[in-house]
Design an enzyme around this catalytic site. Structure first.
Site, short mmCIF file in Angstrom:
data_model
loop_
_atom_site.label_atom_id
_atom_site.label_comp_id
_atom_site.label_asym_id
_atom_site.label_seq_id
_atom_site.Cartn_x
_atom_site.Cartn_y
_atom_site.Cartn_z
CE LYS A 1 -2.52 3.51 6.02
NZ LYS A 1 -3.21 3.85 4.78
NE ARG B 1 1.28 -0.38 -1.16
CZ ARG B 1 1.46 -1.41 -0.35
NH1 ARG B 1 0.48 -1.81 0.44
NH2 ARG B 1 2.61 -2.03 -0.30
NE ARG C 1 -4.24 -3.69 0.36
CZ ARG C 1 -4.97 -4.76 0.60
NH1 ARG C 1 -5.10 -5.69 -0.31
NH2 ARG C 1 -5.59 -4.90 1.75
CD GLU D 1 -1.66 5.33 -0.90
OE1 GLU D 1 -0.81 4.42 -0.73
OE2 GLU D 1 -2.79 5.30 -0.40
CE LYS E 1 -3.48 -0.95 8.28
NZ LYS E 1 -4.24 -1.33 7.10
#
Lengths: 344, 532
Positions: free
Chosen positions: B228, B233, B248, B276, B401
């Site tokens: 992650k 994003r 995002r 990302e 996540k």
């Protein structure tokens, strides 16, 4: 000075007594029975006859002397009278006179009449010690008729939707005020134990209240569809309300004027019903006293003092331990529900 | 605007999602198309630009209420919302005029080019024509902060119920670059032309945090794990020979990251990637810290020096469209395989990288891998079910996540400030300090992490223990200790403490802990050495 501000509370040297002291003293004159004004531990109490029963109920076996509104009482070199404050039944402003100088302690007050408390009476004085719980111009109350209609519409709608309507209101004053504002023909009124205990005390002294039913462990909630439930605000947040099934929640408080406060309490409806004076009420009351000196005790004291100074008053802030309508403090230790309020 | 104000009141007076959806759906069925479109725009964050400054509004409101400016400001500090403060202080409307929502919005927008005096008279007359909730709604529109406790998701659901168009389809139609000026209700909702908006992104699939033990997720072989990353994003769209990059938050950020234009040289048209955006260290071939990327976020154009220092890349982890075809419904494992093929032969200078899979066979091993996330410049792991489609929005069950536990430090509160909106009149924004010799060094602010009950309790304490007031800020004695959690720590020349924290929040109110036991400035500097 007719009155002084000491660590124990507001003190009258010529009469050797305190008004609404927050530490134990020998002789205490009490404006009204709310916990931040009528505290435990004084040797002698003096309050209006109408305020007495609730104080006995809350404080137990105290040495309490009663006085009628307007009755003159000489204490030491001071002359004392009690005048209606319009806050809750029996609530008083206390007028103290010494050598022709008059000071008035407001306690908590509301200038607009309701159907419950003795109407507020302006008292001429040289110095006025005022609350200012809602001492900002954003606080502006609607007429009782409008508020009554809001309450009734909400209750009726809940009833039509097969819901209970549950309203958070303090057990002394606000709860009874709501009872006198609603239309009892809509449905039954159910009360939390803390509210009903106060109702019993007030009914016994002749305050006219509509019928209400105490909620107990055995209460069959299905037997009272569409009832109005009146409980202290703290009870609405807890598990007490769960057994009623589908409920619409409301809170009756001056703070409901602020959307953020209502949303934080997660109440669906906020009814702007207060036992305190709004901005206009505070300003009108102060003007009518004719006082030159004004002391602000609790509420938005710093701002209110600046405003009064701009209006030409000799104004000051006095630090006290009164809380006014401390809705947001209701969950703190300092303002925990009384024992009676936690009984279900 | 009466209908819209009534809708607002209904939404505001219930906490139940079903009741909100029903009210919105009923409104969508009966409102005029222009008002529907503006309602959708407002509830999806497309608010009209501010055309009057807050300062002027406050002045005019005080003037209309015949009260001094300072008293208006003091009231605003308590109410915590400018639109509401104005609504509460200005005398009630003397007239009643019924104009539509879109007409009022048009009037507000027209003020952009008006002279100050005309703005003033327009606003004063509006305040005198709008009754009750209408005026509050108007103030909300003009102060540009229109939030009504209705998420875009809830609005989409209500619109789906009003139009019988599937919710996921609507969510997609509502994405992208439109405003009420560029479209109509008809062409946005009822009969959209897919080719009309080449830039339109897909709704992002969002993950929940793993709560408890990943063992509960079932057999490890059903899952894929990835790092992650701690970046932004982004969705990269390559269509019609050009490219678009969306954040995002549905913001078009194409021009902030010009490096990604080169993706067109390496990838076929009709490709949409989810990944990302990271600042990249080309020498070490690792992501730079979030702080490096942060320098780029606020800039619409990027100076050369910054482009060289913090070049941006997209680490792609999902494929949403391939050869112009929406592939979101295919299983993640299949999309992932397509993505790997697509990115397999890209040269190192390509601005798109494949975000690698983290191999694992059992959850315990993966937990060990996760513990090393900071060394991999990551903030934890993502767990994605191999068989899952690319969902619309936040759906529980397929994407998780699994972040590292935050870094923590015990600090003492020294200033408190009241919050806004739902937190008005409540002390929620605190400044914290650590010990350095015999003094206290402020190092961070935090305003989240406590329960409402805790905030009420600390508010009562602040009121009783105020040492000094600086406008809305109160200085308090250094007595209350809190455990502060944060995701990262960076050197900072802007702060006296010399450090800046990433996402600081209160984990716990340490009422058990005396001030003598708080962490020191030296502890912070040590953390900076280790994690900075």
């Amino acid at each position: 000075m007719v009155l002084e501000f000491k660590d124990e509370g507001i003190y009258c040297p010529s009469g050797d007594f305190y008004i609404d002291p927050w530490r134990p003293v020998e002789r205490a004159l009490i404006t009204h029975g709310h916990a931040d004004h009528a505290r435990w531990g004084h040797r002698y109490y003096l309050a209006t006859e109408a305020a007495g029963p609730v104080m006995r109920h809350r404080l137990g076996d105290i040495a309490l002397d009663g006085i009628a509104f307007g009755e003159k009482r000489q204490i030491g070199d001071a002359i004392v009278t009690f005048h209606p404050a319009g806050h809750v039944p029996g609530s008083a402003q206390i007028r103290v006179e010494h050598r022709g100088e008059v000071w008035v302690v407001s306690g908590d007050y509301k200038t607009v009449a309701d159907r419950l408390s003795e109407p507020f009476e302006p008292v001429r004085c040289h110095a006025f010690i005022t609350e200012c719980t809602f001492g900002l111009p954003v606080f502006d109350w609607e007429d009782d008729a409008i508020l009554s209609a809001q309450l009734n519409t909400w209750w009726q709608t809940c009833r039509d939707n097969g819901q209970h309507a549950a309203i958070g209101a303090y057990s002394l004053g606000k709860a009874q005020r709501v009872m006198t504002m609603v239309d009892p023909s809509i449905g039954p009124i159910l009360t939390h134990g803390a509210v009903e205990n106060t109702n019993e005390v007030l009914r016994a002294q002749g305050v006219p209240l509509p019928a209400s039913v105490r909620v107990t462990r055995d209460t069959d909630v299905k037997a009272t569809p569409g009832a109005l439930i009146i409980a202290p605000p703290s009870a609405l947040a807890g598990s007490w309300l769960r057994k009623f099934g589908s409920v619409s929640t409301g809170i009756a408080s001056g703070w409901m004027r602020l959307r953020g406060v209502r949303r934080r309490r997660a109440a669906e409806r906020g009814f702007v019903i207060s036992d305190h004076a709004d901005w206009r009420g505070l300003n009108d009351a102060i003007r009518e006293t004719g006082a030159e000196r004004v002391f602000a005790t609790h509420g938005y004291t710093a701002t209110f003092k600046d405003w009064l100074t701009e209006q030409g008053y000799d104004a000051a802030v006095v630090e006290t331990e009164y809380e006014g309508d401390a809705l947001d403090a209701a969950d703190t230790d300092a303002d925990a529900p009384t024992e009676a309020e936690t009984v279900t | 605007m009466k209908d819209f104000a009534n809708l607002f009141t209904t939404l505001d007076q219930t906490t139940k999602t079903t009741a909100k959806t029903a009210a919105l759906s009923a409104y969508f069925k009966q409102a005029a198309p222009e008002d529907r479109l503006w309602t959708i725009a407002l509830l999806s964050g497309r608010r009209p630009k501010r055309t009057v400054t807050a300062t002027r509004l406050a002045e005019w409101a005080a003037e209309r209420a015949s009260l001094p400016d300072w008293l208006f400001r003091a009231s605003y500090d308590v109410v915590g919302d400018l639109a509401e403060t104005i609504h509460l202080m200005v005398p009630p409307a003397a007239q009643s005029v019924d104009r539509s929502l879109s007409a009022w919005v048009a009037e507000i927008r027209a003020l952009a080019t008006a002279e100050e005096a005309d703005k003033r008279s327009a606003i004063l007359s509006a305040w005198d024509q709008l009754e009750g909730a209408e005026r509050f709604v108007f103030n909300k529109l003009i102060t540009g902060g229109f939030r009504v406790g209705v998420s875009q998701k809830l609005m989409t659901r209500a619109l789906a119920s009003a139009t019988d168009i599937p919710e996921a389809e609507l969510a997609h139609r509502l994405m992208g670059n439109w405003t009420p000026d560029t479209t109509t209700y008809e062409s946005l909702i009822l009969a959209p032309d897919p080719a009309a908006d080449q830039s339109r992104p897909y709704p992002f699939c969002l993950a929940h945090g793993v709560d408890g033990d990943p063992d509960d997720l079932g057999p490890p072989e059903e899952w894929l794990a990835e790092w992650k990353w701690d970046g932004i994003r982004g969705q990269l769209i390559l269509r019609g020979g050009t490219h678009h990059l969306w954040s995002r938050g549905e913001e078009l950020i194409t021009h902030r990251f010009p490096e990604l234009a080169r993706a067109l040289d390496f990838l076929p048209d009709g490709t949409v990637l989810d990944g990302e955006i990271l600042a990249w260290d080309p020498e070490k071939q690792v992501p730079q810290s979030f702080a490096a990327l942060q320098k780029r976020i606020g800039r619409k154009t990027v100076p050369k020096k910054l482009l060289a220092e913090a070049p941006a890349v997209l680490r792609a982890y999902d494929l949403l469209e391939a050869e112009g075809v929406d592939v979101r419904a295919r299983p993640f494992a299949e999309r992932r395989a397509m993505l790997e093929t697509l990115l397999a032969d890209l040269p190192p200078e390509a601005p798109v990288h494949l975000s690698p899979v983290v191999p694992f066979t059992d959850w315990a091993t993966l937990a060990d891998v996760r513990a090393g996330a900071r060394d991999a410049q990551a903030e934890g792991l993502m767990l994605k079910r191999r068989s899952s489609p690319y969902h619309v929005g936040r759906k529980k069950g397929d994407w998780w996540k699994w972040k590292l536990e935050p870094l923590t430090i015990d600090a003492v509160m020294i200033y408190a400030q009241a919050g806004h909106g739902r937190r008005a009149n409540l002390y929620t924004d605190f400044t914290f300090a650590v010990a350095k010799d015999n003094e206290l060094v402020p190092f961070t602010k935090a305003y989240s992490g406590l329960t409402d009950a805790e905030f009420r309790k600390i508010t009562a304490w602040v009121r009783k223990n105020t040492l000094a007031r600086f406008g809305p800020v109160r200085q308090v004695p250094p007595e209350q200790v809190f455990e502060i959690g944060f995701e990262g720590i960076q050197r900072s020349t802007r702060h006296k403490s010399g450090i800046a924290l990433r996402f600081p929040r209160m984990l716990r109110w340490r009422q058990d802990k005396p001030v003598s036991e708080i962490n020191t400035h030296a502890d912070l500097l040590e953390m900076l050495e280790t994690y900075g």
